[in-house]
Design a protein around this motif. Structure first.
Motif, PDB file in Angstrom:
ATOM      1  N   ARG A 116      -4.607  -5.933  11.436  1.00 39.85           N
ATOM      2  CA  ARG A 116      -3.941  -5.965  10.149  1.00 39.85           C
ATOM      3  C   ARG A 116      -3.522  -7.409   9.877  1.00 39.85           C
ATOM      4  O   ARG A 116      -3.313  -8.188  10.795  1.00 39.85           O
ATOM      5  CB  ARG A 116      -2.681  -5.078  10.155  1.00 39.85           C
TER       6      ARG A 116
ATOM      7  N   ARG B   4      -4.964  -3.816   5.705  1.00 40.56           N
ATOM      8  CA  ARG B   4      -5.729  -3.310   6.849  1.00 40.56           C
ATOM      9  C   ARG B   4      -7.019  -4.109   6.906  1.00 40.56           C
ATOM     10  O   ARG B   4      -7.615  -4.380   5.852  1.00 40.56           O
ATOM     11  CB  ARG B   4      -6.033  -1.834   6.655  1.00 40.56           C
TER      12      ARG B   4
ATOM     13  N   HIS C 129       8.503   1.387   9.734  1.00 41.87           N
ATOM     14  CA  HIS C 129       7.772   0.122   9.555  1.00 41.87           C
ATOM     15  C   HIS C 129       7.756  -0.271   8.097  1.00 41.87           C
ATOM     16  O   HIS C 129       7.886   0.570   7.200  1.00 41.87           O
ATOM     17  CB  HIS C 129       6.344   0.219  10.128  1.00 41.87           C
TER      18      HIS C 129
ATOM     19  N   ASP D  60       0.716  -6.671   2.963  1.00 42.43           N
ATOM     20  CA  ASP D  60      -0.097  -6.542   4.169  1.00 42.43           C
ATOM     21  C   ASP D  60      -1.428  -5.892   3.816  1.00 42.43           C
ATOM     22  O   ASP D  60      -1.615  -5.382   2.718  1.00 42.43           O
ATOM     23  CB  ASP D  60       0.631  -5.761   5.272  1.00 42.43           C
TER      24      ASP D  60
ATOM     25  N   LYS E 220      11.179  10.802   5.398  1.00 42.55           N
ATOM     26  CA  LYS E 220      11.749   9.479   5.646  1.00 42.55           C
ATOM     27  C   LYS E 220      13.273   9.518   5.799  1.00 42.55           C
ATOM     28  O   LYS E 220      13.896   8.500   6.087  1.00 42.55           O
ATOM     29  CB  LYS E 220      11.413   8.548   4.481  1.00 42.55           C
TER      30      LYS E 220
ATOM     31  N   ASN F  26      -5.749  -1.814   1.098  1.00 41.93           N
ATOM     32  CA  ASN F  26      -4.632  -1.860   0.144  1.00 41.93           C
ATOM     33  C   ASN F  26      -5.056  -2.585  -1.131  1.00 41.93           C
ATOM     34  O   ASN F  26      -4.592  -2.256  -2.224  1.00 41.93           O
ATOM     35  CB  ASN F  26      -3.419  -2.563   0.766  1.00 41.93           C
TER      36      ASN F  26
ATOM     37  N   GLY G 134       0.840  -1.192   0.000  1.00 41.35           N
ATOM     38  CA  GLY G 134       0.000   0.000   0.000  1.00 41.35           C
ATOM     39  C   GLY G 134       0.875   1.242   0.000  1.00 41.35           C
ATOM     40  O   GLY G 134       2.088   1.145  -0.153  1.00 41.35           O
ATOM     41  N   GLY G 135       0.257   2.399   0.137  1.00 33.01           N
ATOM     42  CA  GLY G 135       1.040   3.632   0.231  1.00 33.01           C
ATOM     43  C   GLY G 135       0.990   4.455  -1.040  1.00 33.01           C
ATOM     44  O   GLY G 135       0.550   3.983  -2.095  1.00 33.01           O
ATOM     45  N   SER G 136       1.460   5.681  -0.926  1.00 30.24           N
ATOM     46  CA  SER G 136       1.356   6.605  -2.060  1.00 30.24           C
ATOM     47  C   SER G 136       2.419   6.351  -3.125  1.00 30.24           C
ATOM     48  O   SER G 136       2.193   6.627  -4.305  1.00 30.24           O
ATOM     49  CB  SER G 136       1.471   8.044  -1.543  1.00 30.24           C
ATOM     50  N   THR G 137       3.574   5.815  -2.734  1.00 32.77           N
ATOM     51  CA  THR G 137       4.644   5.593  -3.714  1.00 32.77           C
ATOM     52  C   THR G 137       4.275   4.459  -4.687  1.00 32.77           C
ATOM     53  O   THR G 137       4.363   4.643  -5.901  1.00 32.77           O
ATOM     54  CB  THR G 137       5.986   5.326  -2.984  1.00 32.77           C
ATOM     55  N   PRO G 138       3.806   3.300  -4.181  1.00 36.04           N
ATOM     56  CA  PRO G 138       3.345   2.259  -5.109  1.00 36.04           C
ATOM     57  C   PRO G 138       2.178   2.711  -5.981  1.00 36.04           C
ATOM     58  O   PRO G 138       2.084   2.326  -7.142  1.00 36.04           O
ATOM     59  CB  PRO G 138       2.906   1.118  -4.185  1.00 36.04           C
TER      60      PRO G 138
ATOM     61  N   MET H 210       8.139   1.972   3.047  1.00 35.27           N
ATOM     62  CA  MET H 210       8.604   2.149   4.418  1.00 35.27           C
ATOM     63  C   MET H 210       7.914   3.369   5.001  1.00 35.27           C
ATOM     64  O   MET H 210       7.935   4.445   4.390  1.00 35.27           O
ATOM     65  CB  MET H 210      10.118   2.353   4.457  1.00 35.27           C
ATOM     66  N   GLY H 211       7.291   3.192   6.139  1.00 36.09           N
ATOM     67  CA  GLY H 211       6.647   4.329   6.795  1.00 36.09           C
ATOM     68  C   GLY H 211       7.684   5.260   7.410  1.00 36.09           C
ATOM     69  O   GLY H 211       8.839   4.876   7.609  1.00 36.09           O
TER      70      GLY H 211
ATOM     71  N   LEU I  82       5.661  -3.622   5.688  1.00 36.59           N
ATOM     72  CA  LEU I  82       4.568  -4.579   5.872  1.00 36.59           C
ATOM     73  C   LEU I  82       3.727  -4.037   7.032  1.00 36.59           C
ATOM     74  O   LEU I  82       3.579  -2.835   7.176  1.00 36.59           O
ATOM     75  CB  LEU I  82       5.133  -5.989   6.157  1.00 36.59           C
TER      76      LEU I  82
END
Ligand SMILES: O=C(O)[C@H](O)[C@@H](O)[C@H](O)[C@H](O)COP(=O)(O)O
Length: 242
Positions: A176, A73, A145, A71, A199, A83, A40-44, A140-141, A147
């Protein structure tokens, strides 16, 4: 470990997309499937949006891809936090991956039952193969973190046996489902995507600092035989290149 530093988010997405096209092609010359775990996330999300453009879409044999998630939610699949929903909206609804080759982490089962069901699928795929996924894409958060291995979640960070598990995350008030280090570290390649100045401090610790996986869980990702790549932008790499 290979570190690719791009000027900005756009270049980062382009370099990952170019590498991905080439890597998928190379793997599919030797075998008839390509297994990938998405994140998940904005980069992917940016990467997905690029992959469905004319420049890339036809360069990948989507019919041979088998899709997994790193992973999830524990929310219904139509929830904006899902995700899986993000991947369908930005990628999977736009490319011809056969539906039976897409393996979401189910949230219509109890969390632990869902993790166990996912493990069964993973074992069916990978028990007789020298490596697990051909590629795990990770984010990576800002807290280090990856996953759903969050700082302080010792048991999950140090899991040795299970390939998928569930956990309750107090800070987000939700369950999760996540892959664990043992299955990810047996993959043929792992690519972290990280962008943004937020980051920088943590990225430097994760890559060049002492091994403290309880503080920086991304450090537990160390493929045994596979390749580890970091695709980052200059802002995220700030702490390293200084
Ligand atoms: O499930 C989640 O909580 C998020 O998806 C998260 O794990 C994300 O991957 C990282 O925070 C990096 O996100 P960005 O790519 O947006 O920086």
């Amino acid at each position: 470990m290979q570190l690719h530093i791009a000027d900005n988010m756009e270049e980062l997405s382009t370099s990952v997309a170019n590498w991905l096209v080439q890597y998928i092609g190379q793997v599919l010359e030797k075998q008839d499937r390509f297994t990938i775990a998405l994140s998940g996330g904005s980069t992917p999300k940016k990467l997905h949006e690029l992959l469905i453009t004319e420049a890339y879409r036809d360069k990948i044999d989507w019919s041979k891809l088998h899709i997994f998630w790193g992973d999830e939610r524990y929310v219904p699949i139509d929830n904006e936090l899902s995700n899986a929903k993000m991947a369908y909206d930005t990628l999977l609804n736009h490319v011809p991956v056969p539906a039976e080759q897409i393996h979401i982490m189910r949230t219509d089962l109890e969390p632990e039952a869902s993790a166990a069901a996912y493990e069964s699928i993973l074992h069916a795929y990978f028990d007789n193969t020298p490596t697990t996924f051909d590629l795990v894409l990770l984010g990576m958060g800002d807290d280090g973190h990856t996953l759903s291995l969050f700082p302080g979640k010792t048991e999950v960070i140090h899991e040795q046996q299970r390939w998928a598990t569930s956990l309750w995350l107090e800070s987000q008030n939700m369950y999760r489902i996540t892959l664990t280090a043992p299955v990810v570290n047996k993959s043929a390649a792992v690519a972290f995507l990280a962008a943004g100045a937020n980051k920088a401090v943590v990225l430097k610790e994760v890559i060049t600092g002492a091994h403290q996986p309880d503080v920086y869980p991304s450090q537990v990702i160390r493929p045994e035989k596979g390749h580890l790549m970091w695709f980052v932008d200059k802002a995220a790499a700030g702490g390293i290149s200084e």
